[in-house]
Design a protein around this motif. Sequence first.
Motif, mmCIF file in Angstrom:
data_model
loop_
_atom_site.group_PDB
_atom_site.id
_atom_site.type_symbol
_atom_site.label_atom_id
_atom_site.label_comp_id
_atom_site.label_asym_id
_atom_site.label_seq_id
_atom_site.Cartn_x
_atom_site.Cartn_y
_atom_site.Cartn_z
ATOM 1 N N ARG A 55 45.826 -9.925 5.939
ATOM 2 C CA ARG A 55 44.852 -8.840 5.879
ATOM 3 C C ARG A 55 44.322 -8.590 7.278
ATOM 4 N NH1 ARG A 55 42.532 -8.285 0.443
ATOM 5 N NH2 ARG A 55 43.671 -9.678 -0.920
ATOM 6 N N TRP A 63 41.487 -6.186 9.568
ATOM 7 C CA TRP A 63 40.337 -5.285 9.595
ATOM 8 C C TRP A 63 40.075 -4.874 11.043
ATOM 9 C CZ3 TRP A 63 40.635 -9.482 6.443
ATOM 10 C CH2 TRP A 63 40.287 -9.335 5.087
ATOM 11 N N GLN A 118 39.517 -2.238 6.239
ATOM 12 C CA GLN A 118 40.769 -2.961 6.085
ATOM 13 C C GLN A 118 41.930 -2.011 6.359
ATOM 14 O OE1 GLN A 118 41.195 -5.283 2.517
ATOM 15 N NE2 GLN A 118 43.274 -5.909 3.063
#
Lengths: 440, 86
Positions: free
Chosen positions: A76, A78, A101
């Motif tokens: 992930r 961001w 994100q």
Amino acid sequence: MFGWINRVMEESEKLKTEENGESEEITWSWGAGTDGLPLDLKDSANAAIVADPSFEVTANSKTLPFVEEKKESGDRLWSWGAGTDGQLGTGRIQDEHLPRQLSLPSVSSLACGGAHVIALTSAGKVLSWGRGNSGQLGHGEVVNNMLYPKAVTSLENYFITHVSAGWSHSGFVSDTGSLFTCGDGSFGQLGHGDHASHCSPVKVSCFVDQHVAEVACGMRHSLVLLKGCLSSQVYGFGSGKRGQLGFSKDKIKSINLPKVVSGFEDVDIVGIAANGDHSAALSVDGNLYTWGRGFKGFEDSHLPQCLNSTLKFTKATLGWNHALAMTGDGEAYMLGGNHLGVLKDLRNECSDSREANLKKVPGLDGIKITDIATGAEHSVLVTENGEIKTWGWGEHGQLGLGDDGDQLSPVTVSLGYDLNEAASTKVYCGSGFTFALTKP
Amino acid sequence: MSYDDVEIEDMEWNEELQSYTYPCPCGDLFQITKEDLKLGEEIARCPSCSLYITVIYNMEDFLGSSDQNRTNKGLQPSKQQAVTVA
């Protein structure tokens, strides 16, 4: 959803041709990114790539579907902060005050510069985006802004292991120890023996017989760390006006060929850092050396100075007026104050010893940290209990706290995601922006 | 408060912006035009944020640049003379 995956994967070549034929490069940038990523192909069974209507962007008067990649248990990413050059990878040209994100291809690490980002995949491929007006993206042409990750295709035949992004130049190191640089060369910071700028990575010929381990790009200078070369392991080139090249007590305006940094003849250096007009190196036994522009209240140092401290550091990062250093025990220290209020002005309490300038980062209450990063005037750290904390200058939202205020001590950023679910969380800062990357 | 003091020789001439520029920590550029410098302005501002720097320069260097030596001589007669005498 899965129909999308197949179509994207199987028809990527066809798409490439079609898109190239009818639109600008910006249209193709996403495809070029996924196309160059064998890792993503391997992971595609777990990935759900969806066209999210809420992520439509307009470029060149054409509405493009923004392909969002959602993984069951994937990486992930961001970003937040200054974004007016597209450096946040959001597809937008605007600042973001809260973490967003991203739906970028799987990356193993990032390097963030003045307003551009270089991403490295675990397959050794390189993507870049953001400001490209000096050729720093390495795409073979000068572009003002690249809103989406685009593969640096000229490096496709190399397995890249390390990247660095300076104010407006970039460095790439291959697994075979070759160094490539591109971007602004007007101060000699590309190391090619001239002051030319390049929009494609060019191999630095000075190191063809050496094994380069790392490169660090500052505002107008570069540092290089060689592997297995104890007597002359750290090199500097580019602007040296504030002493950041570290090879002479004399004031050096600039040099365009790499020269050995003094003082490391008997020291085993394992890491280097450059930002603004600062330079730093870490030794294998945890000593921190700094040179270049003096931190708040101190003179410039034209030769590397070992920080007089019993602490053993494992990582150090530089801003434009401060440095962060992390110990093996998970403690965070800050060198230098900050123009913009990270810590109180230290000018009035300086003594002769440099350790007076070293302060433990306040407000952590003994919580151990696992990573650190520094922008020009802001700082970020990750705690062992799964929190990202930021402080310093916040005018562009680079603290990710939802406003444009400054913070004197670390404040927790909300990602809307429990970082304890991630095996690792890394943070990266460009001059006025921040990225966080988690691995499952 | 001025973010930094920067000598004009450390700034870069930007043809597109028609300004001398220096990197701003926000990612944009501090900018000041030749016209500003001729007027004695010493603050270079960043168009994207609240920060500014103080530019260190000699105003005379810029007064002479457009009107050639005429203006320069007119402003510094004694200096010119001194050079000649020496």
